[in-house]
Design an enzyme around this catalytic site. Structure first.
Site, PDB file in Angstrom:
ATOM      1  N   LYS A 168      -5.562  -2.351  12.003  1.00  0.00           N
ATOM      2  CA  LYS A 168      -6.547  -3.426  12.158  1.00  0.00           C
ATOM      3  C   LYS A 168      -5.880  -4.636  12.827  1.00  0.00           C
ATOM      4  O   LYS A 168      -6.394  -5.187  13.779  1.00  0.00           O
ATOM      5  CB  LYS A 168      -7.105  -3.777  10.784  1.00  0.00           C
ATOM      6  CG  LYS A 168      -8.166  -4.830  10.796  1.00  0.00           C
ATOM      7  CD  LYS A 168      -8.717  -5.018   9.391  1.00  0.00           C
ATOM      8  CE  LYS A 168      -9.219  -6.418   9.216  1.00  0.00           C
ATOM      9  NZ  LYS A 168      -9.629  -6.701   7.840  1.00  0.00           N
ATOM     10  N   GLU A 179       5.674  -0.968  10.559  1.00  0.00           N
ATOM     11  CA  GLU A 179       5.878   0.479  10.429  1.00  0.00           C
ATOM     12  C   GLU A 179       5.059   1.236  11.479  1.00  0.00           C
ATOM     13  O   GLU A 179       5.546   2.150  12.143  1.00  0.00           O
ATOM     14  CB  GLU A 179       5.451   0.965   9.031  1.00  0.00           C
ATOM     15  CG  GLU A 179       6.302   0.437   7.899  1.00  0.00           C
ATOM     16  CD  GLU A 179       5.717  -0.830   7.279  1.00  0.00           C
ATOM     17  OE1 GLU A 179       5.184  -1.675   8.039  1.00  0.00           O
ATOM     18  OE2 GLU A 179       5.801  -0.973   6.057  1.00  0.00           O
ATOM     19  N   GLY A 191      -8.964  -3.431   5.008  1.00  0.00           N
ATOM     20  CA  GLY A 191      -8.185  -2.235   5.357  1.00  0.00           C
ATOM     21  C   GLY A 191      -8.449  -1.060   4.430  1.00  0.00           C
ATOM     22  O   GLY A 191      -8.711   0.064   4.871  1.00  0.00           O
ATOM     23  N   ARG A 192      -8.428  -1.315   3.123  1.00  0.00           N
ATOM     24  CA  ARG A 192      -8.579  -0.198   2.162  1.00  0.00           C
ATOM     25  C   ARG A 192     -10.034   0.244   2.015  1.00  0.00           C
ATOM     26  O   ARG A 192     -10.316   1.212   1.309  1.00  0.00           O
ATOM     27  CB  ARG A 192      -7.961  -0.589   0.818  1.00  0.00           C
ATOM     28  CG  ARG A 192      -8.448  -1.897   0.241  1.00  0.00           C
ATOM     29  CD  ARG A 192      -7.568  -2.366  -0.916  1.00  0.00           C
ATOM     30  NE  ARG A 192      -7.914  -3.711  -1.376  1.00  0.00           N
ATOM     31  CZ  ARG A 192      -7.463  -4.838  -0.848  1.00  0.00           C
ATOM     32  NH1 ARG A 192      -6.656  -4.800   0.205  1.00  0.00           N
ATOM     33  NH2 ARG A 192      -7.818  -6.019  -1.339  1.00  0.00           N
ATOM     34  N   GLU A 202      -4.465  -2.564  -4.975  1.00  0.00           N
ATOM     35  CA  GLU A 202      -4.368  -3.654  -3.998  1.00  0.00           C
ATOM     36  C   GLU A 202      -5.565  -4.601  -4.152  1.00  0.00           C
ATOM     37  O   GLU A 202      -5.498  -5.770  -3.810  1.00  0.00           O
ATOM     38  CB  GLU A 202      -4.301  -3.090  -2.564  1.00  0.00           C
ATOM     39  CG  GLU A 202      -3.594  -4.018  -1.597  1.00  0.00           C
ATOM     40  CD  GLU A 202      -3.391  -3.436  -0.203  1.00  0.00           C
ATOM     41  OE1 GLU A 202      -4.374  -3.229   0.526  1.00  0.00           O
ATOM     42  OE2 GLU A 202      -2.233  -3.204   0.180  1.00  0.00           O
ATOM     43  N   HIS A 205       0.717  20.733 -16.891  1.00  0.00           N
ATOM     44  CA  HIS A 205       2.064  21.245 -17.152  1.00  0.00           C
ATOM     45  C   HIS A 205       3.117  20.197 -16.853  1.00  0.00           C
ATOM     46  O   HIS A 205       4.292  20.522 -16.713  1.00  0.00           O
ATOM     47  CB  HIS A 205       2.308  22.498 -16.308  1.00  0.00           C
ATOM     48  CG  HIS A 205       1.363  23.600 -16.667  1.00  0.00           C
ATOM     49  ND1 HIS A 205       1.629  24.513 -17.665  1.00  0.00           N
ATOM     50  CD2 HIS A 205       0.121  23.891 -16.217  1.00  0.00           C
ATOM     51  CE1 HIS A 205       0.605  25.350 -17.779  1.00  0.00           C
ATOM     52  NE2 HIS A 205      -0.333  24.983 -16.913  1.00  0.00           N
ATOM     53  N   LYS A 249       7.305  -8.374   3.166  1.00  0.00           N
ATOM     54  CA  LYS A 249       7.301  -8.211   4.627  1.00  0.00           C
ATOM     55  C   LYS A 249       8.202  -9.267   5.265  1.00  0.00           C
ATOM     56  O   LYS A 249       8.989  -8.979   6.156  1.00  0.00           O
ATOM     57  CB  LYS A 249       5.882  -8.374   5.184  1.00  0.00           C
ATOM     58  CG  LYS A 249       4.959  -7.188   4.935  1.00  0.00           C
ATOM     59  CD  LYS A 249       3.623  -7.408   5.640  1.00  0.00           C
ATOM     60  CE  LYS A 249       2.582  -6.405   5.195  1.00  0.00           C
ATOM     61  NZ  LYS A 249       1.248  -6.674   5.707  1.00  0.00           N
TER      62      LYS A 249
HETATM   63  O1  F6P Z   1       0.391  -4.370   3.813  1.00  0.00           O
HETATM   64  C1  F6P Z   1      -0.858  -4.053   3.285  1.00  0.00           C
HETATM   65  C2  F6P Z   1      -1.882  -3.856   4.362  1.00  0.00           C
HETATM   66  O2  F6P Z   1      -2.241  -5.077   4.889  1.00  0.00           O
HETATM   67  C3  F6P Z   1      -3.084  -3.104   3.817  1.00  0.00           C
HETATM   68  O3  F6P Z   1      -3.977  -3.923   3.176  1.00  0.00           O
HETATM   69  C4  F6P Z   1      -3.598  -2.446   5.053  1.00  0.00           C
HETATM   70  O4  F6P Z   1      -4.476  -1.417   4.737  1.00  0.00           O
HETATM   71  C5  F6P Z   1      -2.307  -1.991   5.685  1.00  0.00           C
HETATM   72  O5  F6P Z   1      -1.409  -3.039   5.418  1.00  0.00           O
HETATM   73  C6  F6P Z   1      -2.351  -1.684   7.151  1.00  0.00           C
HETATM   74  O6  F6P Z   1      -2.773  -2.760   7.911  1.00  0.00           O
HETATM   75  P1  F6P Z   1      -3.138  -2.607   9.445  1.00  0.00           P
HETATM   76  O7  F6P Z   1      -4.318  -1.715   9.563  1.00  0.00           O
HETATM   77  O8  F6P Z   1      -3.418  -3.992   9.940  1.00  0.00           O
HETATM   78  O9  F6P Z   1      -1.947  -1.998  10.143  1.00  0.00           O
END
Ligand code: F6P
Length: 528
Positions: free
Chosen positions: A205, A211, A266-267, A352, A384, A494
């Site tokens: 987003k 990452e 995002g979630r 979150e 188990h 971060k």
């Molecule tokens: O670090 C958490 C977060 O901001 C989440 O809320 C989000 O889903 C994820 O990182 C990824 O964010 P983006 O879609 O901006 O890469």
């Protein structure tokens, strides 16, 4: 408003003391109608909440609490596009993503439905080309592998749904998910695919997530090395992002960007173009079925009185155990292998959202707990492994048991055995067993569970299931007076990682760290 100051909270505290000595065994013995009374059928889903430490009185008080916290008002504000994410001044409109196009939803005076429809149309065109074999790479060969590069909400939702809907996958297209910045994740997938026939979707987003961008750059390098030209990026990369400049700077063709908006968290974003890998896997019709299932639950949530409203009941039961029994965790136990990522997905969705200690008015929360730890794994494997603690541990672990009735892979007696275990576990947790001569073999029982039975795991029923949990989490956030839609708690790590990364790259003297972190960085630098 502090929930502990409501009349209902005080009554619930008293009621909790009365319920201490009440065993569910007796509640069932006294009331032959208990199952009927405390279960709800909705479409192909049966929600049985009779195995909870509740009476009619408990529910009445819990609904009073929801009313005192103005849940009805907040539901309306969310659906109407009110800026209920107060710390980020944003509307919360994942519900608009699965709304009917003819029902307008306004943000800052603009009806957002046409924008949503335009992105859906673009997704339709794109997936149609993919499935027809018209999407071709630099060598002219058709795309066969789609790799989604994203993390958190840009990975967990689409990944979970793609796994859950495996029986619906289109032939000839394989979907992969890369999220971890550990290069192993990407490399293990690159070893299995060919650059000529691979499409990468960079799902972010913000398009600033370290990452994701690191993985995307490495994937681009791999492609360009094989193809011998940067031109290949246009044919092999698409993006889902709200940040067009960053997408363009990365080198992705603006035509290959799918839009998402700041009012989609995002979630909560798998219903948006973040769901593109889902549509690549199962086709757009099935993706729209998923949306339709979620929309059914939106209508149910918005229009049903609390005492028949499944997400409200799920939420208030959670509050009963979290706040009045001190339950620190909540287990999610799907008895269907296709839902194996569902607990991990719900971890982000719930933790979150509701892992907060500052309330909506900016005050530190004292005197009550907010979101529990969410965890779980599919049954029967969990039986188990960790069920011992659920049966005989010292802490209560409320659990949701989820079963699909019509197996996608019917073979011999497997599904009947699976079902027998599902039923046996919830019965054992309810009833317990008295063994006076050997306490270690005794079970107290009286341990709460919900049973969610779904006729068949289809795109539509999965859409319903996910939306039930989304709204459950929303309701709990309202009662706890927190903002479920920000995530400031991820920021500090971060920032520190940025500083430490520079220090790992150089030999400059360290300063500003605690002794442990300094010692660890020194150790790592020496080893390198
Ligand atoms: O670090 C958490 C977060 O901001 C989440 O809320 C989000 O889903 C994820 O990182 C990824 O964010 P983006 O879609 O901006 O890469």
């Amino acid at each position: 408003m502090n929930p502990t100051e409501t009349t209902a909270w005080k009554s619930l505290s008293e009621h909790r003391r009365e319920m201490e000595s009440v065993h569910m065994r007796d509640l069932f013995a006294r009331d032959p109608e208990r199952f009927k009374r405390f279960s709800i059928s909705f479409a192909d889903t049966l929600f049985d909440y009779s195995k909870n430490r509740i009476t009619e009185e408990t529910l009445r008080l819990l609904f009073d609490l929801a009313d005192e916290m103005d849940l009805p008002g907040w539901i309306e504000r969310m659906f109407a596009g009110g800026k209920i994410n107060v710390t980020e001044h944003r509307a919360v409109l994942h519900t608009a993503l699965r709304n009917l196009p003819e029902n307008p939803v306004y943000v800052d005076g603009e009806n957002v439905m046409p924008r949503i429809e335009a992105v859906l149309a673009k997704m339709r065109d794109f997936t149609r080309s993919l499935h027809r074999g018209d999407l071709r790479g630099f060598s002219g060969q058709a795309v066969t592998d789609v790799v989604n590069i994203g993390i958190g909400g840009s990975d967990l939702g689409p990944h979970m749904v793609t796994e859950a809907l495996k029986p619906y996958h289109r032939r000839g297209i394989r979907i992969h998910f890369v999220s971890n910045v550990d290069a192993t994740h990407l490399m293990e997938i690159l070893r299995r695919i060919r650059p000529e026939t691979t499409l990468f979707i960079v799902a972010s987003k913000t398009f600033t997530t370290q990452e994701t961008l690191t993985n995307a750059r490495s994937a681009r390098r791999w492609l360009v090395e094989f193809s011998g030209s940067e031109d290949a990026v246009t044919r092999h990369f698409a993006a889902v992002s709200a940040n067009p400049e960053a997408v363009w700077k990365f080198g992705i063709d603006p035509h290959n960007r799918f839009d998402i908006w700041d009012w989609v968290g995002g979630r909560y974003s798998l219903w948006s173009a973040i769901g593109l890998p889902i549509a690549c896997a199962v086709g757009m019709e099935a993706f729209e079925e998923l949306l339709a299932g979620a929309h059914e639950v939106d209508e149910h949530f918005r229009g049903t009185p609390f005492d028949r409203n499944i997400p409200v009941i799920m939420a208030m039961l959670g509050i009963w155990y979290r706040n009045f029994f001190g339950a620190p965790t909540h287990a999610i136990l799907p008895y269907t292998e296709y839902l194996h990522l569902f607990p991990a997905y719900l971890q982000q969705l719930d933790m979150e959202s509701n892992g907060k200690s500052i309330d909506r008015d900016g005050n530190r929360i004292t005197g009550y707990q907010t979101g529990p730890v969410i965890w779980g794994k599919p049954g029967t494997n969990g039986q188990h492994a960790f069920y011992q603690l659920i049966h005989q541990g010292t802490q209560p672990v409320p659990a949701d048991f989820i079963l699909t009735l019509d197996p996608q892979n019917p073979d011999g007696d497997h599904h009947r055995i699976l079902t027998a275990h599902f039923l046996a576990q919830t019965e054992a947790l309810l009833k317990g067993r008295n063994v006076p001569e050997a306490l270690h073999r005794a079970f107290d029982g009286n341990r709460p569970t919900n049973s969610i039975l779904i006729d068949r795991l289809t795109p539509r029923s999965l859409g319903r299931l996910i939306a039930l949990y989304e709204h459950k989490i929303f309701v709990q956030g309202i009662v706890w007076n927190i903002n479920s839609f920000d995530q400031w708690g991820v920021e500090l790590g971060k920032q520190l990682a940025g500083t430490i990364l520079e220090e790992l790259r150089s030999d400059t003297p360290l300063s500003g760290h605690d002794g442990s972190t300094t010692g660890l960085i020194d150790h790592i630098r020496r080893k390198k």
